[in-house]
Design a protein around this motif. Sequence first.
Motif, PDB file in Angstrom:
ATOM      1  N   UNK A 272     -10.542  38.288 -46.481  1.00 58.92           N
ATOM      2  CA  UNK A 272     -11.390  37.152 -46.035  1.00 58.92           C
ATOM      3  C   UNK A 272     -10.635  35.834 -46.209  1.00 58.92           C
ATOM      4  N   UNK A 273     -10.702  34.989 -45.190  1.00 60.60           N
ATOM      5  CA  UNK A 273     -10.119  33.646 -45.313  1.00 60.60           C
ATOM      6  C   UNK A 273     -11.114  32.717 -45.985  1.00 60.60           C
ATOM      7  N   UNK A 274     -10.588  31.705 -46.701  1.00 58.94           N
ATOM      8  CA  UNK A 274     -11.500  30.738 -47.339  1.00 58.94           C
ATOM      9  C   UNK A 274     -12.207  29.903 -46.281  1.00 58.94           C
ATOM     10  N   UNK A 275     -13.335  29.282 -46.651  1.00 61.95           N
ATOM     11  CA  UNK A 275     -14.086  28.462 -45.693  1.00 61.95           C
ATOM     12  C   UNK A 275     -13.188  27.400 -45.066  1.00 61.95           C
ATOM     13  N   UNK A 276     -13.232  27.306 -43.750  1.00 55.11           N
ATOM     14  CA  UNK A 276     -12.279  26.455 -43.041  1.00 55.11           C
ATOM     15  C   UNK A 276     -12.477  24.976 -43.349  1.00 55.11           C
ATOM     16  N   UNK A 277     -13.712  24.585 -43.640  1.00 57.93           N
ATOM     17  CA  UNK A 277     -13.927  23.150 -43.783  1.00 57.93           C
ATOM     18  C   UNK A 277     -13.810  22.677 -45.220  1.00 57.93           C
ATOM     19  N   UNK A 278     -13.321  23.556 -46.082  1.00 53.92           N
ATOM     20  CA  UNK A 278     -13.040  23.140 -47.459  1.00 53.92           C
ATOM     21  C   UNK A 278     -11.541  23.255 -47.728  1.00 53.92           C
ATOM     22  N   UNK A 279     -10.777  22.213 -47.340  1.00 56.24           N
ATOM     23  CA  UNK A 279      -9.316  22.310 -47.447  1.00 56.24           C
ATOM     24  C   UNK A 279      -8.904  22.318 -48.905  1.00 56.24           C
ATOM     25  N   UNK A 280      -7.814  22.979 -49.170  1.00 56.69           N
ATOM     26  CA  UNK A 280      -7.362  23.074 -50.551  1.00 56.69           C
ATOM     27  C   UNK A 280      -6.529  21.861 -50.946  1.00 56.69           C
ATOM     28  N   UNK A 281      -6.111  21.058 -49.966  1.00 55.99           N
ATOM     29  CA  UNK A 281      -5.320  19.870 -50.287  1.00 55.99           C
ATOM     30  C   UNK A 281      -6.060  18.606 -49.860  1.00 55.99           C
ATOM     31  N   UNK A 282      -5.786  17.537 -50.574  1.00 54.27           N
ATOM     32  CA  UNK A 282      -6.443  16.273 -50.256  1.00 54.27           C
ATOM     33  C   UNK A 282      -5.859  15.673 -48.980  1.00 54.27           C
ATOM     34  N   UNK A 283      -6.668  14.917 -48.257  1.00 50.19           N
ATOM     35  CA  UNK A 283      -6.222  14.223 -47.061  1.00 50.19           C
ATOM     36  C   UNK A 283      -5.464  12.972 -47.490  1.00 50.19           C
ATOM     37  N   UNK A 284      -4.311  12.748 -46.875  1.00 50.77           N
ATOM     38  CA  UNK A 284      -3.515  11.590 -47.295  1.00 50.77           C
ATOM     39  C   UNK A 284      -3.614  10.429 -46.309  1.00 50.77           C
ATOM     40  N   UNK A 285      -3.282  10.685 -45.051  1.00 44.62           N
ATOM     41  CA  UNK A 285      -3.321   9.605 -44.067  1.00 44.62           C
ATOM     42  C   UNK A 285      -4.605   9.656 -43.249  1.00 44.62           C
ATOM     43  N   UNK A 286      -5.375   8.572 -43.352  1.00 43.03           N
ATOM     44  CA  UNK A 286      -6.626   8.506 -42.595  1.00 43.03           C
ATOM     45  C   UNK A 286      -6.339   7.945 -41.210  1.00 43.03           C
ATOM     46  N   UNK A 287      -6.797   8.665 -40.197  1.00 38.46           N
ATOM     47  CA  UNK A 287      -6.585   8.231 -38.815  1.00 38.46           C
ATOM     48  C   UNK A 287      -7.857   7.616 -38.243  1.00 38.46           C
ATOM     49  N   UNK A 288      -7.726   6.420 -37.674  1.00 32.24           N
ATOM     50  CA  UNK A 288      -8.853   5.837 -36.951  1.00 32.24           C
ATOM     51  C   UNK A 288      -8.528   5.755 -35.465  1.00 32.24           C
ATOM     52  N   UNK A 289      -7.698   6.712 -35.009  1.00 33.75           N
ATOM     53  CA  UNK A 289      -7.229   6.691 -33.617  1.00 33.75           C
ATOM     54  C   UNK A 289      -8.387   6.710 -32.623  1.00 33.75           C
ATOM     55  N   UNK A 290      -9.414   7.499 -32.919  1.00 39.52           N
ATOM     56  CA  UNK A 290     -10.556   7.562 -31.992  1.00 39.52           C
ATOM     57  C   UNK A 290     -11.211   6.194 -31.846  1.00 39.52           C
ATOM     58  N   UNK A 291     -11.416   5.522 -32.973  1.00 36.36           N
ATOM     59  CA  UNK A 291     -12.106   4.230 -32.950  1.00 36.36           C
ATOM     60  C   UNK A 291     -11.221   3.127 -32.364  1.00 36.36           C
ATOM     61  N   UNK A 292      -9.907   3.280 -32.556  1.00 36.73           N
ATOM     62  CA  UNK A 292      -8.980   2.262 -32.038  1.00 36.73           C
ATOM     63  C   UNK A 292      -9.071   2.124 -30.525  1.00 36.73           C
ATOM     64  N   UNK A 293      -9.625   3.121 -29.868  1.00 35.04           N
ATOM     65  CA  UNK A 293      -9.740   3.038 -28.414  1.00 35.04           C
ATOM     66  C   UNK A 293     -10.793   2.029 -27.988  1.00 35.04           C
ATOM     67  N   UNK A 294     -11.637   1.618 -28.927  1.00 29.80           N
ATOM     68  CA  UNK A 294     -12.774   0.767 -28.573  1.00 29.80           C
ATOM     69  C   UNK A 294     -12.543  -0.691 -28.938  1.00 29.80           C
ATOM     70  N   UNK A 295     -12.816  -1.549 -27.988  1.00 35.76           N
ATOM     71  CA  UNK A 295     -12.679  -2.989 -28.211  1.00 35.76           C
ATOM     72  C   UNK A 295     -13.617  -3.444 -29.329  1.00 35.76           C
ATOM     73  N   UNK A 296     -14.810  -2.854 -29.375  1.00 38.13           N
ATOM     74  CA  UNK A 296     -15.772  -3.260 -30.389  1.00 38.13           C
ATOM     75  C   UNK A 296     -15.250  -3.030 -31.794  1.00 38.13           C
ATOM     76  N   UNK A 297     -14.612  -1.884 -32.001  1.00 37.72           N
ATOM     77  CA  UNK A 297     -14.039  -1.582 -33.322  1.00 37.72           C
ATOM     78  C   UNK A 297     -12.930  -2.563 -33.664  1.00 37.72           C
TER      79      UNK A 297
END
Lengths: 160, 160
Positions: free
Chosen positions: A1-26
């Motif tokens: 069995x694989x571990x639950x996919x949405x519980x990563x074993x490592x911490x996130x380092x670089x936060x991406x706001x690429x989706x929001x950067x597409x918006x003038x409002x952001x």
Amino acid sequence: MTPPARMPSRAVTDISDATLQRFAGYRMKRAFNVIRDDLHLVLKPFDLRMLTYTALVLIVDNPGLRQAQLADAMDVERPNVVVIVDELEQRGLIVRDPAPNDRRAYALNPTPAGEHLCATALTAVERHEERLMAGIDAETRAAMFAGLEAIRRGSDRRVK
Amino acid sequence: MTPPARMPSRAVTDISDATLQRFAGYRMKRAFNVIRDDLHLVLKPFDLRMLTYTALVLIVDNPGLRQAQLADAMDVERPNVVVIVDELEQRGLIVRDPAPNDRRAYALNPTPAGEHLCATALTAVERHEERLMAGIDAETRAAMFAGLEAIRRGSDRRVK
DNA sequence: TTATATTAGTTATACTATATAATTAAATGA
DNA sequence: TCATTTAATTATATAGTATAACTAATATAA
């Protein structure tokens, strides 16, 4: 069995706001946060906030205007302009004169003290503006202003 | 004797904001008011606000990030992110998983419902964006984005 | 002219956004 | 170990924004 996919074993380092950067409002919100914070510090010595400063400038430039006109010019609701005008009046920067031909309304006028504070604050705000815009060339500034104006005027493209 | 100069006998008709128009901050505030109002209506059907929408997008795009990282990415203080995360969690859109290697922290992860709502809302926000930017050509948009980014990044040019 | 509707400013109120201090629990590091 | 720092939280305060309801005065219309 694989571990639950949405519980990563490592911490996130670089936060991406690429989706929001597409918006003038952001992007505008983020840039405006910088401007608001800086303006807050710039106006603090004068005991003015963005809203009271804006109101003071409009009253100095348009002596005799009414509160409803001020509310409209500032894009705030009329009840909210009352406390702003109250504050400026209590500080002796403006007066509520009786409006000609309409006993319901006030003609807002600056006092000499208000005119003087307005001029002094204006100089400081000009320095603030030039500091924040220093790295931006004239063409980019012009395009930015044009874009902002187009959004502001595009009220007919709003929802509903 | 002349009458007092600051009590005009006629009402002011055209309000001028020419002084304020010289400032990027004023223009951005006014343009952002339009965007904020429109976005408010666009997000209302999803029961999202600008802040909860922004948080949801960032969590979907960066699963496992911590609240402090979210606060930093959103440019809000950490105490204020708590209520935003609370709201998203209570609605079943995200979960607070335990963070790896740090029992103080949470790893924020979207639920399938959160991912779905995020995608749906994103589509609506894209339409909102295109509607508001419709009259602005590509070069102007690019210059606007560049200018906004320059202001955002020019934190070293701030006061104090 | 009287009656009705509208407008200017105000009050009360609520909700959202933002900011700071203080607390708890856990991690870091001397 | 002990002191310091960090993550999240709680409590709280201030500011910005919005709506409904009220009053006084003006405008409109019968």
